[in-house]
Design an enzyme around this catalytic site. Structure first.
Site, PDB file in Angstrom:
ATOM      1  N   LYS A  76      36.618  34.056  41.449  1.00 60.57           N
ATOM      2  CA  LYS A  76      37.821  33.717  42.231  1.00 60.57           C
ATOM      3  C   LYS A  76      37.847  34.504  43.530  1.00 60.57           C
ATOM      4  CE  LYS A  76      40.128  33.626  37.744  1.00 60.57           C
ATOM      5  NZ  LYS A  76      39.638  34.814  37.019  1.00 60.57           N
ATOM      6  N   HIS A 109      42.430  32.622  44.057  1.00 59.73           N
ATOM      7  CA  HIS A 109      43.044  33.371  42.953  1.00 59.73           C
ATOM      8  C   HIS A 109      44.576  33.246  42.946  1.00 59.73           C
ATOM      9  CE1 HIS A 109      42.058  37.063  40.245  1.00 59.73           C
ATOM     10  NE2 HIS A 109      43.066  36.400  39.752  1.00 59.73           N
TER      11      HIS A 109
END
Ligand SMILES: NC(=O)c1ccc[n+]([C@@H]2O[C@H](COP(=O)([O-])OP(=O)(O)OC[C@H]3O[C@@H](n4cnc5c(N)ncnc54)[C@H](OP(=O)(O)O)[C@@H]3O)[C@@H](O)[C@H]2O)c1
Length: 277
Positions: A76, A109
Protein backbone atom coordinates in the site's frame (compact mmCIF):
# COMPACT_ATOMS: atom_id res chain seq x y z
CA UNK A 1 -4.65 -29.04 4.26
CA UNK A 2 -7.98 -27.51 3.23
CA UNK A 3 -8.04 -25.55 0.00
CA UNK A 4 -8.33 -21.77 0.34
CA UNK A 5 -11.07 -20.40 -1.96
CA UNK A 6 -10.09 -17.92 -4.66
CA UNK A 7 -11.96 -14.72 -5.55
CA UNK A 8 -11.79 -13.26 -9.06
CA UNK A 9 -11.31 -9.49 -9.00
CA UNK A 10 -12.94 -7.11 -11.50
CA UNK A 11 -9.94 -7.31 -13.89
CA UNK A 12 -9.78 -11.13 -13.84
CA UNK A 13 -6.93 -11.40 -11.32
CA UNK A 14 -7.44 -14.19 -8.77
CA UNK A 15 -6.81 -13.59 -5.06
CA UNK A 16 -6.83 -16.20 -2.27
CA UNK A 17 -9.75 -15.26 0.00
CA UNK A 18 -7.65 -15.87 3.12
CA UNK A 19 -4.24 -14.33 3.62
CA UNK A 20 -1.76 -13.31 6.29
CA UNK A 21 -1.50 -9.71 7.55
CA UNK A 22 1.81 -8.32 8.81
CA UNK A 23 0.75 -5.00 10.40
CA UNK A 24 2.66 -4.43 13.68
CA UNK A 25 5.12 -7.25 13.06
CA UNK A 26 8.60 -5.88 13.75
CA UNK A 27 10.70 -5.60 10.58
CA UNK A 28 13.30 -8.07 11.91
CA UNK A 29 10.61 -10.61 12.91
CA UNK A 30 8.61 -10.44 9.70
CA UNK A 31 10.51 -12.96 7.60
CA UNK A 32 10.20 -15.66 10.28
CA UNK A 33 6.47 -15.01 10.73
CA UNK A 34 5.80 -15.08 6.98
CA UNK A 35 7.84 -18.28 6.51
CA UNK A 36 5.74 -19.86 9.30
CA UNK A 37 2.61 -18.72 7.46
CA UNK A 38 3.85 -20.17 4.15
CA UNK A 39 4.66 -23.48 5.90
CA UNK A 40 1.11 -23.54 7.29
CA UNK A 41 -0.32 -23.03 3.78
CA UNK A 42 -0.95 -19.28 3.38
CA UNK A 43 -0.12 -17.93 -0.08
CA UNK A 44 -1.34 -14.33 0.27
CA UNK A 45 0.51 -11.67 2.27
CA UNK A 46 -0.82 -8.19 3.09
CA UNK A 47 1.88 -5.61 3.83
CA UNK A 48 2.27 -1.84 3.37
CA UNK A 49 4.98 0.78 3.01
CA UNK A 50 3.78 2.13 6.39
CA UNK A 51 4.55 -1.20 8.12
CA UNK A 52 8.28 -0.93 7.22
CA UNK A 53 8.45 -4.69 6.78
CA UNK A 54 8.15 -5.22 3.02
CA UNK A 55 11.80 -6.39 2.94
CA UNK A 56 10.94 -9.12 5.48
CA UNK A 57 8.15 -10.33 3.21
CA UNK A 58 10.56 -10.40 0.26
CA UNK A 59 13.12 -12.33 2.32
CA UNK A 60 10.45 -14.86 3.35
CA UNK A 61 9.44 -15.48 -0.27
CA UNK A 62 13.07 -16.23 -1.08
CA UNK A 63 13.64 -18.37 1.99
CA UNK A 64 10.46 -20.38 1.32
CA UNK A 65 11.63 -21.35 -2.17
CA UNK A 66 8.08 -20.78 -3.43
CA UNK A 67 7.80 -19.68 -7.07
CA UNK A 68 6.85 -15.98 -7.15
CA UNK A 69 3.67 -16.73 -9.09
CA UNK A 70 2.39 -18.96 -6.27
CA UNK A 71 2.38 -16.07 -3.80
CA UNK A 72 -0.07 -13.15 -3.86
CA UNK A 73 1.51 -9.98 -2.42
CA UNK A 74 -0.34 -6.77 -1.59
CA UNK A 75 1.32 -3.52 -0.56
CA UNK A 76 0.00 0.00 0.00
CA UNK A 77 1.08 3.52 -0.83
CA UNK A 78 2.06 5.48 2.27
CA UNK A 79 0.29 8.66 3.33
CA UNK A 80 3.34 10.84 2.62
CA UNK A 81 3.43 9.76 -1.02
CA UNK A 82 0.12 10.90 -2.49
CA UNK A 83 1.76 13.36 -4.86
CA UNK A 84 1.74 11.51 -8.24
CA UNK A 85 5.52 11.79 -8.84
CA UNK A 86 6.31 10.81 -5.28
CA UNK A 87 3.88 7.88 -5.61
CA UNK A 88 5.72 6.52 -8.65
CA UNK A 89 9.08 6.65 -6.84
CA UNK A 90 7.58 5.13 -3.68
CA UNK A 91 6.20 2.24 -5.73
CA UNK A 92 9.69 1.60 -7.18
CA UNK A 93 11.01 1.37 -3.62
CA UNK A 94 8.29 -1.16 -2.73
CA UNK A 95 9.43 -3.42 -5.57
CA UNK A 96 13.05 -3.01 -4.43
CA UNK A 97 12.20 -3.84 -0.81
CA UNK A 98 10.18 -6.89 -1.84
CA UNK A 99 12.90 -7.76 -4.38
CA UNK A 100 10.32 -8.54 -7.03
CA UNK A 101 9.34 -7.19 -10.43
CA UNK A 102 5.65 -6.83 -9.54
CA UNK A 103 3.12 -6.78 -6.75
CA UNK A 104 -0.18 -8.54 -7.19
CA UNK A 105 -2.19 -5.71 -5.66
CA UNK A 106 -1.25 -2.12 -4.79
CA UNK A 107 -3.56 0.11 -2.75
CA UNK A 108 -3.87 3.75 -1.72
CA UNK A 109 -3.68 3.20 2.05
CA UNK A 110 -5.91 6.10 3.20
CA UNK A 111 -7.98 8.69 1.32
CA UNK A 112 -6.66 11.57 3.51
CA UNK A 113 -9.55 13.83 2.53
CA UNK A 114 -8.00 16.90 4.12
CA UNK A 115 -4.54 16.43 2.61
CA UNK A 116 -5.03 16.59 -1.15
CA UNK A 117 -6.78 15.14 -4.13
CA UNK A 118 -6.71 11.34 -4.03
CA UNK A 119 -8.11 11.26 -7.58
CA UNK A 120 -4.73 12.57 -8.83
CA UNK A 121 -2.99 9.93 -6.75
CA UNK A 122 -5.26 7.34 -8.36
CA UNK A 123 -4.13 8.50 -11.82
CA UNK A 124 -0.56 7.64 -10.74
CA UNK A 125 -1.85 4.24 -9.59
CA UNK A 126 -3.44 3.74 -13.03
CA UNK A 127 -0.04 4.42 -14.64
CA UNK A 128 1.58 1.83 -12.38
CA UNK A 129 -1.14 -0.67 -13.35
CA UNK A 130 -0.64 0.01 -17.06
CA UNK A 131 3.09 -0.63 -16.64
CA UNK A 132 2.21 -4.21 -15.61
CA UNK A 133 4.14 -3.94 -12.34
CA UNK A 134 0.95 -4.09 -10.23
CA UNK A 135 -1.42 -6.81 -11.44
CA UNK A 136 -4.36 -5.05 -9.79
CA UNK A 137 -4.87 -1.72 -8.02
CA UNK A 138 -7.30 -0.68 -5.33
CA UNK A 139 -7.92 1.50 -2.34
CA UNK A 140 -8.16 1.19 1.41
CA UNK A 141 -10.35 2.98 3.92
CA UNK A 142 -12.49 4.64 1.24
CA UNK A 143 -16.06 5.59 2.13
CA UNK A 144 -18.77 5.46 -0.58
CA UNK A 145 -18.46 9.21 -1.23
CA UNK A 146 -14.67 8.86 -1.78
CA UNK A 147 -15.27 5.93 -4.14
CA UNK A 148 -17.92 7.85 -6.05
CA UNK A 149 -15.51 10.74 -6.65
CA UNK A 150 -12.73 8.35 -7.66
CA UNK A 151 -14.91 6.47 -10.15
CA UNK A 152 -16.25 9.69 -11.67
CA UNK A 153 -12.74 11.12 -12.13
CA UNK A 154 -10.85 8.14 -13.54
CA UNK A 155 -10.86 5.15 -15.90
CA UNK A 156 -10.11 2.14 -13.73
CA UNK A 157 -12.56 1.04 -11.04
CA UNK A 158 -10.61 -0.11 -7.94
CA UNK A 159 -10.39 -3.90 -7.72
CA UNK A 160 -10.73 -3.84 -3.93
CA UNK A 161 -11.53 -1.56 -1.02
CA UNK A 162 -9.74 -2.70 2.14
CA UNK A 163 -11.68 -1.48 5.18
CA UNK A 164 -12.07 -2.26 8.86
CA UNK A 165 -14.72 -4.99 9.21
CA UNK A 166 -15.54 -7.31 12.11
CA UNK A 167 -18.67 -8.31 14.06
CA UNK A 168 -18.74 -4.95 15.92
CA UNK A 169 -18.38 -3.00 12.63
CA UNK A 170 -20.20 -4.84 9.85
CA UNK A 171 -19.97 -1.97 7.31
CA UNK A 172 -23.25 -2.63 5.46
CA UNK A 173 -23.15 0.61 3.47
CA UNK A 174 -19.54 0.45 2.19
CA UNK A 175 -19.83 -3.25 1.36
CA UNK A 176 -23.09 -2.67 -0.57
CA UNK A 177 -21.45 0.12 -2.59
CA UNK A 178 -18.59 -2.25 -3.40
CA UNK A 179 -20.94 -5.03 -4.52
CA UNK A 180 -22.84 -2.61 -6.74
CA UNK A 181 -19.65 -1.42 -8.47
CA UNK A 182 -17.69 -4.68 -8.67
CA UNK A 183 -15.23 -3.69 -5.92
CA UNK A 184 -14.30 -6.60 -3.65
CA UNK A 185 -14.25 -5.89 0.09
CA UNK A 186 -11.15 -6.78 2.09
CA UNK A 187 -11.77 -6.88 5.85
CA UNK A 188 -8.93 -5.53 8.01
CA UNK A 189 -8.67 -6.26 11.74
CA UNK A 190 -11.08 -9.16 11.09
CA UNK A 191 -11.11 -10.22 14.75
CA UNK A 192 -10.96 -6.56 15.93
CA UNK A 193 -7.42 -7.23 17.20
CA UNK A 194 -8.89 -9.81 19.58
CA UNK A 195 -11.71 -7.64 20.98
CA UNK A 196 -14.55 -9.82 19.67
CA UNK A 197 -13.13 -13.10 20.97
CA UNK A 198 -14.77 -12.85 24.41
CA UNK A 199 -18.16 -11.92 23.01
CA UNK A 200 -20.80 -14.21 24.54
CA UNK A 201 -22.57 -14.86 21.21
CA UNK A 202 -19.33 -15.74 19.42
CA UNK A 203 -18.15 -17.92 22.31
CA UNK A 204 -21.51 -19.76 22.31
CA UNK A 205 -21.38 -20.42 18.53
CA UNK A 206 -17.73 -21.51 18.81
CA UNK A 207 -18.58 -24.02 21.53
CA UNK A 208 -21.46 -25.41 19.47
CA UNK A 209 -19.08 -26.03 16.54
CA UNK A 210 -16.15 -27.15 18.69
CA UNK A 211 -14.08 -24.32 17.19
CA UNK A 212 -12.34 -21.26 18.62
CA UNK A 213 -13.96 -17.79 18.65
CA UNK A 214 -11.32 -16.62 16.16
CA UNK A 215 -12.21 -19.45 13.75
CA UNK A 216 -15.93 -18.70 13.98
CA UNK A 217 -15.34 -14.98 13.37
CA UNK A 218 -13.07 -15.62 10.39
CA UNK A 219 -15.52 -18.17 8.99
CA UNK A 220 -18.29 -15.52 9.24
CA UNK A 221 -16.13 -13.22 7.08
CA UNK A 222 -15.47 -15.99 4.55
CA UNK A 223 -19.19 -16.82 4.23
CA UNK A 224 -20.01 -13.11 3.73
CA UNK A 225 -17.64 -13.22 0.76
CA UNK A 226 -14.99 -10.80 2.06
CA UNK A 227 -11.23 -11.28 1.75
CA UNK A 228 -9.45 -11.58 5.16
CA UNK A 229 -5.87 -11.68 6.41
CA UNK A 230 -5.63 -12.14 10.18
CA UNK A 231 -2.29 -11.24 11.73
CA UNK A 232 -0.50 -13.39 14.28
CA UNK A 233 3.08 -14.01 15.32
CA UNK A 234 2.01 -17.13 17.24
CA UNK A 235 2.55 -20.38 15.35
CA UNK A 236 -0.48 -22.12 16.88
CA UNK A 237 -2.78 -19.20 15.97
CA UNK A 238 -1.31 -18.88 12.47
CA UNK A 239 -2.40 -22.50 11.89
CA UNK A 240 -5.71 -22.10 13.73
CA UNK A 241 -6.71 -19.10 11.60
CA UNK A 242 -6.28 -21.17 8.45
CA UNK A 243 -8.45 -24.09 9.57
CA UNK A 244 -11.75 -22.61 8.39
CA UNK A 245 -12.77 -24.74 5.47
CA UNK A 246 -14.09 -27.91 7.07
CA UNK A 247 -17.05 -26.42 8.92
CA UNK A 248 -19.91 -24.09 8.12
CA UNK A 249 -22.10 -21.57 9.97
CA UNK A 250 -25.82 -21.81 9.31
CA UNK A 251 -28.13 -18.87 8.64
CA UNK A 252 -29.03 -18.55 12.32
CA UNK A 253 -25.34 -18.32 13.36
CA UNK A 254 -24.61 -15.81 10.58
CA UNK A 255 -27.56 -13.61 11.56
CA UNK A 256 -26.59 -13.74 15.26
CA UNK A 257 -23.08 -12.48 14.43
CA UNK A 258 -24.44 -9.86 11.99
CA UNK A 259 -26.59 -8.66 14.89
CA UNK A 260 -23.54 -7.80 17.01
CA UNK A 261 -22.85 -4.69 14.94
CA UNK A 262 -22.47 -1.51 16.97
CA UNK A 263 -20.55 0.59 14.44
CA UNK A 264 -17.50 0.45 16.70
CA UNK A 265 -14.11 1.13 15.14
CA UNK A 266 -10.80 -0.12 16.54
CA UNK A 267 -8.90 2.11 14.10
CA UNK A 268 -9.23 5.67 12.77
CA UNK A 269 -12.25 7.11 10.98
CA UNK A 270 -11.33 7.60 7.29
CA UNK A 271 -13.37 10.81 7.11
CA UNK A 272 -11.16 12.55 9.66
CA UNK A 273 -7.85 10.64 9.61
CA UNK A 274 -5.15 12.74 7.96
CA UNK A 275 -1.94 11.39 9.52
CA UNK A 276 1.10 11.93 7.32
CA UNK A 277 4.38 10.49 8.67
N1 LIG B 1 -5.59 -0.95 5.46
C1 LIG B 1 -5.50 -0.61 6.72
O1 LIG B 1 -5.61 0.57 7.08
C2 LIG B 1 -5.25 -1.68 7.74
C3 LIG B 1 -5.33 -1.37 9.12
C4 LIG B 1 -5.12 -2.40 10.03
C5 LIG B 1 -4.82 -3.68 9.58
N2 LIG B 1 -4.71 -3.94 8.22
C6 LIG B 1 -4.36 -5.29 7.72
O2 LIG B 1 -5.20 -6.26 8.35
C7 LIG B 1 -4.39 -7.24 9.00
C8 LIG B 1 -5.09 -7.82 10.21
O3 LIG B 1 -5.51 -6.78 11.09
P1 LIG B 1 -4.85 -6.52 12.52
O4 LIG B 1 -3.45 -7.04 12.53
O5 LIG B 1 -5.06 -5.09 12.84
O6 LIG B 1 -5.79 -7.31 13.53
P2 LIG B 1 -6.42 -8.78 13.66
O7 LIG B 1 -5.90 -9.70 12.63
O8 LIG B 1 -7.90 -8.58 13.80
O9 LIG B 1 -5.88 -9.22 15.11
C9 LIG B 1 -4.52 -9.44 15.38
C10 LIG B 1 -4.37 -9.65 16.89
O10 LIG B 1 -5.12 -10.79 17.32
C11 LIG B 1 -4.27 -11.77 17.86
N3 LIG B 1 -4.71 -13.06 17.29
C12 LIG B 1 -4.56 -13.51 16.02
N4 LIG B 1 -5.12 -14.72 15.87
C13 LIG B 1 -5.64 -15.06 17.08
C14 LIG B 1 -6.32 -16.21 17.55
N5 LIG B 1 -6.59 -17.25 16.75
N6 LIG B 1 -6.71 -16.23 18.85
C15 LIG B 1 -6.46 -15.19 19.68
N7 LIG B 1 -5.81 -14.07 19.29
C16 LIG B 1 -5.39 -14.02 17.99
C17 LIG B 1 -2.86 -11.41 17.45
O11 LIG B 1 -1.93 -11.77 18.45
P3 LIG B 1 -0.47 -12.44 18.17
O12 LIG B 1 0.12 -11.81 16.96
O13 LIG B 1 0.27 -12.09 19.44
O14 LIG B 1 -0.69 -13.92 18.03
C18 LIG B 1 -2.95 -9.91 17.33
O15 LIG B 1 -2.81 -9.31 18.60
C19 LIG B 1 -3.10 -6.45 9.34
O16 LIG B 1 -2.02 -7.28 9.67
C20 LIG B 1 -2.93 -5.68 8.04
O17 LIG B 1 -2.38 -6.51 7.05
C21 LIG B 1 -4.92 -2.94 7.32
Amino acid sequence: MSTIPVITLNNGVEIPQLGFGVFQIEPDKTADAVVTAFDAGYRHIDTAQMYRNEAGVGEAIKRSGLPRDEVFVTSKLNNDSHDPEVAAAAFDRTLEALDTDHVDLFLIHWPLPTVGDFVETWHAMEEIYRSGRAKAIGVSNFQPHHLRRLIDGSTIVPAVNQIEVHPYLTQAEVRAFGTEHGIATEAWSPIAQGKVLDDATIVRIAEAHDRTPAQVTLRWHIQRGDIVFPKSVTKKRIRENLALFDFELDGVDMAAIDGLNRDERTGPNPDTFDYVP
